[in-house]
Design an enzyme around this catalytic site. Structure first.
Site, PDB file in Angstrom:
ATOM      1  CB  ILE A  37      -0.898   0.022   1.028  1.00 12.90           C
ATOM      2  CG1 ILE A  37      -1.901   1.192   1.295  1.00 12.90           C
ATOM      3  CG2 ILE A  37      -0.255   0.048   2.585  1.00 12.90           C
ATOM      4  CD1 ILE A  37      -3.255   1.020   2.172  1.00 12.90           C
ATOM      5  CD  GLU A  38       4.508   3.206  -4.213  1.00 18.97           C
ATOM      6  OE1 GLU A  38       5.277   3.949  -4.858  1.00 18.97           O
ATOM      7  OE2 GLU A  38       4.363   2.131  -4.625  1.00 18.97           O
TER       8      GLU A  38
END
Length: 265
Positions: free
Chosen positions: A161-162
């Site tokens: 999850i960026e």
């Protein structure tokens, strides 16, 4: 001390919510070996590095996930499946896949562990406005949550999850069974992920907001390069002046043998 046994997917999922895991992107055998010695939990690796016969000697106990170089956005499910099988045969513990949910389900059906991607996905960034944070509004935060739940339903065991707000990433991580890997998404996920070039201070361009530099090796490499150039210049100058080769660099020959040879010529 015996060789460390690297964790399985089962082991990693059992750690969810118990402690933060560490993850690094490494791009060389030296970096892989350093990650092993430092006890980094997970490493992301270029496929070519994973296929190097020396890779597992360098990092026998690291959970390795190849990905990033393969053009998954335009590849078919069968092409990605063949690539994933090759990676597993080369000792990958899982594969990174940012392709369709259909493709992730196909990999799952073949029992290939998949790490998906949500938030800022570089290969899909045009859909979310480019290289910037995702999930800063309620609507886009819900979109990230939906992507995570879709990945979970498709069979991914994990997802990066960026560049998502920490509060959003934490709330999502608490609501999924997947191992959530934070890259610039705060400390409420299950693992923290950085690139070795940022950690080592090798990045000569823009450093992302979430990067933390622990060493400044770029300056050291500059120093080594300057020394390399100086050595090469001295070598060339010695050749021009006749200082190289010296007597000690030459193969000796008995004087009588040399005289006989020259006579025969």
């Amino acid at each position: 001390m015996g060789k460390q046994v690297r964790p399985t997917v089962y082991d990693l999922l059992a750690m969810k919510g118990k402690r933060q895991l560490s993850m690094l992107r490494v791009v060389s055998l030296e970096e892989a070996e350093a990650a092993e010695a430092a006890g980094i939990d997970l490493i992301s690796v270029p496929p070519a590095l994973l296929c190097n016969p020396r890779f597992r000697d360098a990092a026998p106990g690291r959970f390795a996930i190849p990905g990033g170089e393969y053009g998954q956005s335009g590849a078919t499910t069968d092409e990605i499946l063949r690539w994933a099988v090759k990676m597993r045969a080369a000792s990958a513990d899982a594969v990174y896949c940012a392709a369709s949910l259909q493709t992730i389900r196909r990999l799952r059906d073949e029992h290939i562990p998949v790490c998906g991607h949500t938030g800022l996905i570089p290969s899909h960034a045009t859909w979310t406005g480019g290289f910037r944070a995702v999930g800063k509004s309620a609507a886009t935060a819900v979109l990230v949550y939906k992507q995570v739940k879709d990945l979970e339903a498709a069979g991914a065991f994990s997802a990066e999850i960026e560049v998502v707000p920490a509060e959003v990433a934490t709330a999502i991580s608490e609501r999924t069974s997947m191992l959530m890997i934070s890259m610039g998404a705060g400390g409420g996920c299950d693992a923290q992920y950085l690139f070795s070039e940022d950690v080592l201070g090798l990045n000569r361009g823009h450093y992302p907001r979430h990067a933390k530099v622990y060493r400044k090796l770029a300056a050291e490499y500059d120093r080594i390069q300057a020394e390399r150039i100086a050595a090469f210049r001295e070598y060339a100058a010695d050749i021009e002046s006749g200082a190289y080769p010296e007597e000690r660099h030459r193969v000796p020959m008995d004087a009588e043998e040399l005289k006989t040879f020259l006579t025969r010529l």
